[in-house]
Design an enzyme around this catalytic site. Structure first.
Site, PDB file in Angstrom:
ATOM      1  N   GLU B  46       1.011  -1.163   0.111  1.00  0.00           N
ATOM      2  CA  GLU B  46       0.091   0.026   0.006  1.00  0.00           C
ATOM      3  C   GLU B  46       0.829   1.192   0.095  1.00  0.00           C
ATOM      4  O   GLU B  46       0.562   2.243  -0.776  1.00  0.00           O
ATOM      5  CB  GLU B  46      -0.854  -0.084   1.130  1.00  0.00           C
ATOM      6  CG  GLU B  46      -2.000  -1.219   1.403  1.00  0.00           C
ATOM      7  CD  GLU B  46      -2.907  -1.153   0.375  1.00  0.00           C
ATOM      8  OE1 GLU B  46      -3.034  -0.232  -0.607  1.00  0.00           O
ATOM      9  OE2 GLU B  46      -3.525  -2.164   0.295  1.00  0.00           O
ATOM     10  N   ASN B  50       1.261   3.912  -2.908  1.00  0.00           N
ATOM     11  CA  ASN B  50       0.841   5.487  -2.741  1.00  0.00           C
ATOM     12  C   ASN B  50       2.022   6.325  -3.468  1.00  0.00           C
ATOM     13  O   ASN B  50       1.757   7.229  -3.751  1.00  0.00           O
ATOM     14  CB  ASN B  50       0.685   5.667  -1.185  1.00  0.00           C
ATOM     15  CG  ASN B  50      -0.720   5.448  -0.940  1.00  0.00           C
ATOM     16  OD1 ASN B  50      -1.334   5.177  -1.607  1.00  0.00           O
ATOM     17  ND2 ASN B  50      -0.780   5.478   0.519  1.00  0.00           N
ATOM     18  N   ARG B 106      -9.410   3.536  -7.825  1.00  0.00           N
ATOM     19  CA  ARG B 106      -8.740   3.587  -6.533  1.00  0.00           C
ATOM     20  C   ARG B 106      -9.793   3.384  -5.665  1.00  0.00           C
ATOM     21  O   ARG B 106     -10.524   3.906  -5.643  1.00  0.00           O
ATOM     22  CB  ARG B 106      -7.663   4.664  -6.422  1.00  0.00           C
ATOM     23  CG  ARG B 106      -6.771   5.065  -7.441  1.00  0.00           C
ATOM     24  CD  ARG B 106      -5.917   3.887  -7.675  1.00  0.00           C
ATOM     25  NE  ARG B 106      -5.301   3.383  -6.396  1.00  0.00           N
ATOM     26  CZ  ARG B 106      -4.788   2.077  -6.201  1.00  0.00           C
ATOM     27  NH1 ARG B 106      -4.654   1.472  -7.247  1.00  0.00           N
ATOM     28  NH2 ARG B 106      -4.263   1.758  -4.982  1.00  0.00           N
TER      29      ARG B 106
END
Lengths: 114, 141
Positions: B46, B50, B106
């Protein structure tokens, strides 16, 4: 990452083998869109039996198909969810909008009895 | 036990798997359960995602992501940094379902997953300087 498609009784089963992250989620999205538009299927069934890893990119990809199919009256299901993918489904709330079943037979029975 | 490793890799999506496997391999020194390893891998995935899609959005030249992993007693501390755009409103970005890219599928669940799977997640960010995410997890099994 490898994807196999099987069409049965109006359901396009998407068997994913590998890991689902941002990198692979985009490829899965394009492959599923292409296969679905060329098929006669009404619904999409994601088979997670051979998915060893999934992060939140997988959530986005599944919700994306859910939204697309909702426009044309189709549904998205999930089968063979293991512990790891199951936790991502639960944390994200995906379980509330994507019905999860043990297998394709259970989905077909469910649709037939609905 | 104390130990540390540092890795730099290009901000390419194919390096997400590389980064999470590296972090998990380092964490095995603490004898984590398979579930704990999955949690570490997912949180790293994650944070790296990002950095690639938000931190370096619109950057065209070569961009690097730094990952530091540290073991302190029974705790693993993972730091992931980029030198990208930064986050203007960190509190908003951490909200479940927040996404700056609603058209790109997303889920907006990245920070929620990191917080769920790690004990503590700290975010330091300066607009146009970059973002650092520090995550901590005690291995208890």
């Amino acid at each position: 990452m490898d994807i196999q498609f099987v069409e049965r009784n109006g359901n396009l089963v998407v068997k994913i083998r590998g890991e689902i992250d941002h990198h692979t989620a985009q490829n899965i999205k394009y492959a599923v869109e292409k296969e679905f538009s060329a098929s006669n299927a009404k619904n999409i069934v994601f088979d997670f039996a051979h998915v060893g890893f999934m992060d939140s990119s997988g959530i986005g990809m599944v919700i994306g198909r859910y939204k697309e199919l909702a426009k044309i009256g189709g549904r998205v299901f999930a089968i063979n969810i293991g512990t790891d993918v199951g936790r991502i489904f639960e944390i994200s709330g995906l379980k509330r909008i994507i019905p999860c079943f043990a297998g394709l037979d259970e989905i077909e029975n469910n649709i037939a009895n609905a | 036990m104390q130990n540390r490793t540092e890795i730099n890799f290009l901000a390419l999506s194919q390096n997400q798997a590389f980064a999470r496997v590296c972090a998990a391999a380092f964490a095995t020194q603490l004898n984590p359960s398979l579930a704990e390893l999955t949690e570490i891998k997912t949180a790293v995935s994650e944070a790296v995602t990002n950095a690639i899609i938000h931190g370096y959005e619109g950057y065209t030249d070569e961009q690097w992501i730094f990952m530091g992993c540290e073991i302190d007693g029974n705790e693993i501390i993972i730091e992931i940094s980029d030198k990208g755009r930064g986050i203007e409103d960190i509190a908003a970005a951490r909200e479940p379902l927040f996404t700056s890219k609603p058209d790109e599928e997303r889920s907006g669940m990245g920070f929620t997953v990191m917080e769920e799977f790690m004990d503590k997640v700290d975010v330091h960010s300066t607009p146009n300087k970059g973002t650092t995410i520090e995550m901590r997890k005690k291995i208890t099994t």
